[in-house]
Design a protein around this motif. Sequence first.
Motif, PDB file in Angstrom:
ATOM      1  N   GLU A  62       7.167 -62.573 -30.332  1.00 43.78           N
ATOM      2  CA  GLU A  62       6.225 -62.722 -29.223  1.00 43.78           C
ATOM      3  C   GLU A  62       6.945 -63.235 -27.973  1.00 43.78           C
ATOM      4  O   GLU A  62       7.960 -63.932 -28.054  1.00 43.78           O
ATOM      5  N   ALA A  63       6.374 -62.926 -26.816  1.00 45.40           N
ATOM      6  CA  ALA A  63       7.041 -63.198 -25.545  1.00 45.40           C
ATOM      7  C   ALA A  63       7.184 -64.680 -25.239  1.00 45.40           C
ATOM      8  O   ALA A  63       8.090 -65.072 -24.494  1.00 45.40           O
ATOM      9  N   TRP A  64       6.319 -65.530 -25.788  1.00 43.15           N
ATOM     10  CA  TRP A  64       6.439 -66.967 -25.488  1.00 43.15           C
ATOM     11  C   TRP A  64       7.798 -67.493 -25.929  1.00 43.15           C
ATOM     12  O   TRP A  64       8.382 -68.361 -25.264  1.00 43.15           O
ATOM     13  N   ALA A  65       8.312 -66.976 -27.051  1.00 41.13           N
ATOM     14  CA  ALA A  65       9.610 -67.440 -27.546  1.00 41.13           C
ATOM     15  C   ALA A  65      10.728 -67.012 -26.612  1.00 41.13           C
ATOM     16  O   ALA A  65      11.686 -67.757 -26.392  1.00 41.13           O
ATOM     17  N   ASP A  66      10.622 -65.802 -26.047  1.00 43.72           N
ATOM     18  CA  ASP A  66      11.608 -65.361 -25.062  1.00 43.72           C
ATOM     19  C   ASP A  66      11.633 -66.291 -23.859  1.00 43.72           C
ATOM     20  O   ASP A  66      12.702 -66.688 -23.379  1.00 43.72           O
ATOM     21  N   VAL A  67      10.448 -66.639 -23.376  1.00 44.50           N
ATOM     22  CA  VAL A  67      10.374 -67.482 -22.176  1.00 44.50           C
ATOM     23  C   VAL A  67      10.943 -68.869 -22.463  1.00 44.50           C
ATOM     24  O   VAL A  67      11.745 -69.404 -21.679  1.00 44.50           O
ATOM     25  N   ALA A  68      10.556 -69.462 -23.583  1.00 45.82           N
ATOM     26  CA  ALA A  68      11.021 -70.814 -23.900  1.00 45.82           C
ATOM     27  C   ALA A  68      12.539 -70.879 -23.988  1.00 45.82           C
ATOM     28  O   ALA A  68      13.180 -71.774 -23.420  1.00 45.82           O
ATOM     29  N   VAL A  69      13.145 -69.921 -24.680  1.00 45.66           N
ATOM     30  CA  VAL A  69      14.601 -69.930 -24.840  1.00 45.66           C
ATOM     31  C   VAL A  69      15.285 -69.525 -23.546  1.00 45.66           C
ATOM     32  O   VAL A  69      16.345 -70.058 -23.191  1.00 45.66           O
ATOM     33  N   ALA A  70      14.699 -68.601 -22.795  1.00 40.93           N
ATOM     34  CA  ALA A  70      15.291 -68.181 -21.522  1.00 40.93           C
ATOM     35  C   ALA A  70      15.342 -69.336 -20.528  1.00 40.93           C
ATOM     36  O   ALA A  70      16.327 -69.503 -19.802  1.00 40.93           O
ATOM     37  N   VAL A  71      14.293 -70.146 -20.480  1.00 43.83           N
ATOM     38  CA  VAL A  71      14.283 -71.303 -19.584  1.00 43.83           C
ATOM     39  C   VAL A  71      15.385 -72.275 -19.984  1.00 43.83           C
ATOM     40  O   VAL A  71      16.116 -72.801 -19.128  1.00 43.83           O
ATOM     41  N   GLU A  72      15.534 -72.519 -21.286  1.00 44.34           N
ATOM     42  CA  GLU A  72      16.583 -73.415 -21.760  1.00 44.34           C
ATOM     43  C   GLU A  72      17.965 -72.875 -21.394  1.00 44.34           C
ATOM     44  O   GLU A  72      18.846 -73.620 -20.964  1.00 44.34           O
ATOM     45  N   ALA A  73      18.145 -71.557 -21.530  1.00 36.68           N
ATOM     46  CA  ALA A  73      19.428 -70.949 -21.188  1.00 36.68           C
ATOM     47  C   ALA A  73      19.695 -71.026 -19.692  1.00 36.68           C
ATOM     48  O   ALA A  73      20.817 -71.324 -19.255  1.00 36.68           O
ATOM     49  N   ALA A  74      18.664 -70.757 -18.893  1.00 40.00           N
ATOM     50  CA  ALA A  74      18.834 -70.797 -17.442  1.00 40.00           C
ATOM     51  C   ALA A  74      19.188 -72.209 -16.967  1.00 40.00           C
ATOM     52  O   ALA A  74      19.989 -72.385 -16.047  1.00 40.00           O
ATOM     53  N   LYS A  75      18.608 -73.209 -17.600  1.00 33.32           N
ATOM     54  CA  LYS A  75      18.953 -74.591 -17.251  1.00 33.32           C
ATOM     55  C   LYS A  75      20.395 -74.903 -17.660  1.00 33.32           C
ATOM     56  O   LYS A  75      21.138 -75.533 -16.914  1.00 33.32           O
ATOM     57  N   ALA A  76      20.778 -74.437 -18.845  1.00 37.31           N
ATOM     58  CA  ALA A  76      22.134 -74.698 -19.315  1.00 37.31           C
ATOM     59  C   ALA A  76      23.176 -74.012 -18.434  1.00 37.31           C
ATOM     60  O   ALA A  76      24.271 -74.545 -18.213  1.00 37.31           O
ATOM     61  N   LEU A  77      22.824 -72.843 -17.925  1.00 31.63           N
ATOM     62  CA  LEU A  77      23.736 -72.099 -17.061  1.00 31.63           C
ATOM     63  C   LEU A  77      23.703 -72.585 -15.615  1.00 31.63           C
ATOM     64  O   LEU A  77      24.511 -72.159 -14.795  1.00 31.63           O
ATOM     65  N   GLY A  78      22.730 -73.450 -15.301  1.00 35.42           N
ATOM     66  CA  GLY A  78      22.628 -73.994 -13.952  1.00 35.42           C
ATOM     67  C   GLY A  78      22.120 -73.018 -12.921  1.00 35.42           C
ATOM     68  O   GLY A  78      22.450 -73.138 -11.732  1.00 35.42           O
ATOM     69  N   ILE A  79      21.299 -72.042 -13.329  1.00 33.52           N
ATOM     70  CA  ILE A  79      20.857 -71.022 -12.371  1.00 33.52           C
ATOM     71  C   ILE A  79      19.398 -71.160 -11.937  1.00 33.52           C
ATOM     72  O   ILE A  79      18.973 -70.480 -11.005  1.00 33.52           O
ATOM     73  N   LEU A  80      18.644 -72.026 -12.566  1.00 35.71           N
ATOM     74  CA  LEU A  80      17.256 -72.165 -12.137  1.00 35.71           C
ATOM     75  C   LEU A  80      17.152 -72.773 -10.746  1.00 35.71           C
ATOM     76  O   LEU A  80      16.187 -72.548 -10.043  1.00 35.71           O
ATOM     77  N   GLU A  81      18.162 -73.526 -10.330  1.00 34.89           N
ATOM     78  CA  GLU A  81      18.134 -74.150  -9.008  1.00 34.89           C
ATOM     79  C   GLU A  81      18.652 -73.230  -7.909  1.00 34.89           C
ATOM     80  O   GLU A  81      18.545 -73.533  -6.743  1.00 34.89           O
ATOM     81  N   ARG A  82      19.203 -72.096  -8.285  1.00 34.21           N
ATOM     82  CA  ARG A  82      19.711 -71.163  -7.261  1.00 34.21           C
ATOM     83  C   ARG A  82      18.577 -70.407  -6.608  1.00 34.21           C
ATOM     84  O   ARG A  82      17.457 -70.358  -7.115  1.00 34.21           O
ATOM     85  N   SER A  83      18.852 -69.788  -5.473  1.00 34.02           N
ATOM     86  CA  SER A  83      17.847 -68.955  -4.812  1.00 34.02           C
ATOM     87  C   SER A  83      17.632 -67.720  -5.657  1.00 34.02           C
ATOM     88  O   SER A  83      18.487 -67.326  -6.451  1.00 34.02           O
ATOM     89  N   ALA A  84      16.471 -67.095  -5.474  1.00 32.14           N
ATOM     90  CA  ALA A  84      16.131 -65.931  -6.259  1.00 32.14           C
ATOM     91  C   ALA A  84      17.161 -64.834  -6.114  1.00 32.14           C
ATOM     92  O   ALA A  84      17.464 -64.101  -7.055  1.00 32.14           O
ATOM     93  N   SER A  85      17.729 -64.669  -4.939  1.00 25.28           N
ATOM     94  CA  SER A  85      18.667 -63.586  -4.701  1.00 25.28           C
ATOM     95  C   SER A  85      19.989 -63.765  -5.444  1.00 25.28           C
ATOM     96  O   SER A  85      20.716 -62.825  -5.703  1.00 25.28           O
ATOM     97  N   ASN A  86      20.306 -65.024  -5.818  1.00 26.26           N
ATOM     98  CA  ASN A  86      21.564 -65.293  -6.504  1.00 26.26           C
ATOM     99  C   ASN A  86      21.395 -65.621  -7.979  1.00 26.26           C
ATOM    100  O   ASN A  86      22.349 -65.761  -8.697  1.00 26.26           O
ATOM    101  N   ALA A  87      20.125 -65.758  -8.421  1.00 25.84           N
ATOM    102  CA  ALA A  87      19.883 -66.228  -9.777  1.00 25.84           C
ATOM    103  C   ALA A  87      19.983 -65.081 -10.761  1.00 25.84           C
ATOM    104  O   ALA A  87      18.981 -64.590 -11.276  1.00 25.84           O
ATOM    105  N   VAL A  88      21.178 -64.613 -11.020  1.00 25.60           N
ATOM    106  CA  VAL A  88      21.402 -63.517 -11.944  1.00 25.60           C
ATOM    107  C   VAL A  88      22.495 -63.928 -12.921  1.00 25.60           C
ATOM    108  O   VAL A  88      23.532 -64.422 -12.525  1.00 25.60           O
ATOM    109  N   ALA A  89      22.217 -63.749 -14.208  1.00 22.00           N
ATOM    110  CA  ALA A  89      23.227 -64.070 -15.216  1.00 22.00           C
ATOM    111  C   ALA A  89      23.405 -62.871 -16.138  1.00 22.00           C
ATOM    112  O   ALA A  89      22.430 -62.201 -16.485  1.00 22.00           O
ATOM    113  N   GLY A  90      24.627 -62.618 -16.551  1.00 20.46           N
ATOM    114  CA  GLY A  90      24.879 -61.493 -17.452  1.00 20.46           C
ATOM    115  C   GLY A  90      24.725 -61.907 -18.882  1.00 20.46           C
ATOM    116  O   GLY A  90      24.573 -63.036 -19.222  1.00 20.46           O
TER     117      GLY A  90
END
Length: 308
Positions: free
Chosen positions: A280-308
């Motif tokens: 289910e999609a809730w699990a994707d969102v929960a883990v994606a948020v954790e990953a984005a925080k770990a990668l330090g990209i949630l604080e970036r602007s939308a135009s730069n917030a891209v991770a491979g």
Amino acid sequence: MHDAVSYRTAVETLESALLTGTATAHTPLRTHTELPDGHLLYMPSLVDDYLGVKLASVSPGNPARGMPRIQGLMMLYDGATHEPRAILDAEGLTVLRTAALSALAVRHLTPEDASHLVVFGSGPQARGHVEAIRAVRPLTKVTVVARSLEPGQALVERIRASGLSAELGAASRVADADVIACCTSTSTPLFDSSLVGNSATVVAMGSHSPEAREVDTALVRRASVIVETRASAFAEAGDVILAYRDGVPHDEAIDGELADILDGGFLQTSRPRLFKGVGEAWADVAVAVEAAKALGILERSASNAVAG
């Protein structure tokens, strides 16, 4: 993705999301768009402060091309303002969250000394499930049941290199397994469930099709069956739906949802436990948020917030 978030952290993240009681409240069933060579999945969910949408393609012919079967993007937005915040690779995310979800079920359904894992499959999810289940149980032995010898042996060597005993085996090895992980795209049962011991736990995650299943009706009838939610199970979980068509009563096909087992109430050994996940999609969102925080990209602007 696993470089940013460990399986243990992903398991904890999923459990924390479920414990809020709101993780699945804003998660509609996924939307399928059929295509000539596969299908596209649209999976939105709002979890706490973030809205996420996963767009994933499933292309059965890709492995023969040397390409991943599942590819896609995960987009994160601010939950209140809906401002785009990050884009993540959905391929690695899907492997991480799926295996972590199974491991969360294993942690609450399996005795603490469970040590023998039998895994069906040899692809990314099989590899991920070995790592994830190892993070929650003291595995000492892994038996790989693979359709093709070469990729199966490659997985065995990979597991051995990580320090575990591993070997190729037949489906009958489920008879002495503590945990059985079904990580295939098959549409028919992988093993005779009469061989499964009462103390064993089976996780089946290979399909979200109502016409495909990895376990037989006899196991659904015999086991304590846990699903992510009843809504998604009766819409997408062929293991449950086909058992219902075979005569298992609707109100007996499922014993509980994943959130119900977090208090340990389902950890008993009088009959096997079966966890059927559809992703289910809730699990994707929960883990994606954790990953984005770990990668330090949630604080970036939308135009730069891209991770491979």
